[in-house]
Design an enzyme around this catalytic site. Structure first.
Site, PDB file in Angstrom:
ATOM      1  N   GLU A   1       0.801  -1.244   0.000  1.00 26.16           N
ATOM      2  CA  GLU A   1       0.000   0.000   0.000  1.00 26.16           C
ATOM      3  C   GLU A   1       0.831   1.290   0.000  1.00 26.16           C
ATOM      4  OE1 GLU A   1      -2.746  -0.531   3.270  1.00 26.16           O
ATOM      5  OE2 GLU A   1      -3.648  -2.301   2.347  1.00 26.16           O
TER       6      GLU A   1
ATOM      7  N   GLU B   1      -5.989 -10.984  -1.666  1.00 22.92           N
ATOM      8  CA  GLU B   1      -6.819 -10.847  -0.457  1.00 22.92           C
ATOM      9  C   GLU B   1      -8.299 -10.850  -0.840  1.00 22.92           C
ATOM     10  OE1 GLU B   1      -5.535  -7.525   1.990  1.00 22.92           O
ATOM     11  OE2 GLU B   1      -3.427  -7.881   1.522  1.00 22.92           O
TER      12      GLU B   1
HETATM   13  C1  GLA Z   1      -5.021  -4.938   4.042  1.00 21.17           C
HETATM   14  C2  GLA Z   1      -3.751  -5.653   4.439  1.00 21.17           C
HETATM   15  C3  GLA Z   1      -4.036  -6.979   5.061  1.00 21.17           C
HETATM   16  C4  GLA Z   1      -5.184  -6.933   6.021  1.00 21.17           C
HETATM   17  C5  GLA Z   1      -6.379  -6.405   5.299  1.00 21.17           C
HETATM   18  C6  GLA Z   1      -7.574  -6.408   6.197  1.00 21.17           C
HETATM   19  O1  GLA Z   1      -5.516  -5.298   2.849  1.00 21.17           O
HETATM   20  O2  GLA Z   1      -2.869  -5.848   3.376  1.00 21.17           O
HETATM   21  O3  GLA Z   1      -2.903  -7.411   5.752  1.00 21.17           O
HETATM   22  O4  GLA Z   1      -4.874  -6.146   7.117  1.00 21.17           O
HETATM   23  O5  GLA Z   1      -6.073  -5.099   4.932  1.00 21.17           O
HETATM   24  O6  GLA Z   1      -7.617  -7.421   7.109  1.00 21.17           O
END
Ligand code: GLA
Length: 374
Positions: free
Chosen positions: A160, A265
Site C-alpha cells: 500500500e 486478499e
Molecule cells: C489490508 C492488508 C491486510 C489486512 C487487510 C484487512 O488489505 O494488506 O494485511 O490487514 O487489509 O484485514
C-alpha cells in the site's frame, strides 16, 4: 482437454439421493479444479495453522495449495520492540505450510499500518534519521526473510505505497527515508533471499488513476534493476466494484510489464457500503447502525445468488487470464473469519467468502468451480 468437474453441491446432492456409486467422482476441491490455472490460497489465523480449529484446518488442507498469514508476520507481531523478535506463531505458520506442501506467502515487510511507533522514533520520541530508519528496515528484513529463506516462496515486500490518485503515499517510510525507500526494501529482501519472489501489493488498483501510479512505480523499479516478480491486487471487492472491464484491463496492464498478477486478499462484500469510496483502508471506522447490518440472521437467497454470480464473473476473467495469474488467495477461509465482520463497521455479519460459518460450501463455491479451466 480438461476433465469435466462436478461441483461439490451436485456430488453431495447425488450422495443424498442415494445414487452415489464407487464410480462417482470425489468432490471437487478448489485446488484440484484450478490446478491447471493458478494456485488457490487462503489467509490463515493461528487457530487454523496451529490446528486448534480442527475442522477449519482440515478444510484448508482439503481446498488450498497456498497460504498467507493474516497478521502474524506483520511488524507489530513479529518484531514488537527493538531487538525483540517473536517467531513463535510465524514458525508454526511456516511449518504448517511446509508439512502440507503448500506455497507459503510472506505478508508483509514494509507498510505504514501495524508497524509500531518505535520503528520511526528515537528514545526521546523524535523522528530518526534516514540512515537509522534504513538500518532498522534492513535488520528487520534480514531477520525475518532470512529465517524463512527457502521456505517462504514469495514476499509482499511493500504494502500500500500509493494514494488513490496514484501518487506516492506520504507514509513515515517515505517521509523519513525518501522516495527510494521502495528500492531499498526490494534490494534488502532480494539479498536476504535471492530465490524468493518479491511482490508489490495494494488495493483498488483497478481504479485507473491508482493503476497508472502502480504501473509507473513498477516500471521505475524495473528500470532501477530491482527484482519484482509480481503485483498483488488485494481484491477487496463488492458486487459492483470493480467492473469486469476494469478487472480485465488491470490484469492485462500489469501482465504487459512482465510481472505475475496475483489476487492476494479476495473477498466480495455484500453488505451496504458504509462509506462512499471503495478503498480498503484499514484505518476506516464507521459507527454501526441497523441499516448497515441487515443480514444478521442470514443472507437472503436473492443475494446469495447474486454473490455466486459475481464470483463466477470474476473467476471467468481470471481463468481467461490464467497465463498471467499466478495465484488467487482469499482473505479468510469461512465467512466467520472475515475481517469484513469488523471493518469498516465493527460487529456486522458479513458473507464475503466461499464457505459459510460452519465451513460448508456456499452456492458461490459451486459457481466458482464451474469456471475452472474453461
Ligand atoms: C489490508 C492488508 C491486510 C489486512 C487487510 C484487512 O488489505 O494488506 O494485511 O490487514 O487489509 O484485514
Amino acid at each position: 482437454m480438461k476433465k469435466k468437474l462436478m461441483p461439490i453441491g451436485l456430488v453431495l446432492a447425488g450422495a443424498l439421493a442415494g445414487c452415489a456409486t464407487p464410480h462417482n467422482p470425489a468432490p471437487v476441491t478448489l485446488k484440484v479444479a484450478f490446478k491447471n490455472d493458478f494456485l488457490i490460497g487462503a489467509a490463515l489465523n493461528p487457530s487454523q495453522f496451529c490446528e486448534l480449529n480442527h475442522a477449519e484446518a482440515a478444510l484448508v488442507k482439503q481446498q488450498f495449495n497456498s497460504i498467507s498469514p493474516e497478521n502474524i508476520l506483520k511488524w507489530e507481531k513479529i518484531h514488537p520492540a527493538p531487538g525483540r523478535y517473536d517467531f513463535t506463531l510465524a514458525d508454526r505458520y511456516v511449518n504448517f505450510g511446509v508439512e502440507n506442501k503448500m506455497f507459503i506467502v510472506g505478508h508483509n515487510l514494509v507498510w505504514h499500518e501495524q508497524t509500531p511507533k518505535w520503528v520511526f522514533q528515537d528514545e526521546t520520541g523524535n523522528p530518526v534519521s534516514r540512515e537509522v530508519l534504513l538500518a532498522r528496515m534492513r535488520e528487520h528484513i534480514f531477520a525475518v526473510v532470512g529465517r524463512y529463506r527457502g521456505k517462504i516462496g514469495g514476499w509482499d515486500v511493500v504494502n500500500e505505497a500509493l494514494n488513490e490518485d496514484g501518487t506516492l503515499r506520504t507514509s513515515p517510510w517515505r517521509k523519513m527515508i525518501g522516495d527510494d525507500y521502495l528500492l531499498q526494501a526490494y534490494q534488502f529482501a532480494h539479498e536476504a533471499d535471492p530465490a524468493a519472489e518479491l511482490y508489490y501489493n495494494d488495493y483498488s488498483l483497478e481504479n485507473p488513476a491508482k493503476r497508472a501510479g502502480a504501473l509507473a512505480l513498477i516500471r521505475k523499479l524495473q528500470a532501477q534493476g530491482v527484482k519484482i516478480s509480481g503485483v498483488g491486487l488485494q481484491g477487496h471487492y463488492n458486487l459492483d466494484f470493480p467492473t469486469l472491464e476494469q478487472f480485465d484491463a488491470t490484469i492485462t496492464a500489469f501482465a504487459r510489464l512482465g510481472v505475475k498478477v496475483m489476487i492476494t486478499e479476495l473477498d466480495v462484500d455484500v453488505l451496504p457500503r458504509a462509506t462512499r469510496d471503495v478503498a480498503a483502508d484499514v484505518s476506516k471506522n464507521v459507527q454501526r447502525s441497523e441499516n448497515l447490518n441487515p443480514y444478521s440472521s442470514g443472507l437472503p437467497d436473492a443475494l446469495q445468488r447474486q454473490l455466486a454470480e459475481r464470483y463466477a464473473d470474476l473467476f471467468a476473467v481470471l481463468v481467461r487470464h490464467r497465463n498471467d495469474i499466478g495465484r488467487v488467495t482469499f482473505w479468510g477461509v469461512t465467512d466467520g473469519d472475515s475481517w469484513l465482520n469488523n471493518w469498516p463497521v465493527n460487529g456486522r455479519t458479513s458473507y464475503p467468502l466461499l464457505f459459510d460459518r460452519a465451513g460448508r460450501p456456499k452456492p458461490a463455491f459451486d459457481s466458482v468451480i464451474t469456471t475452472a479451466g474453461r
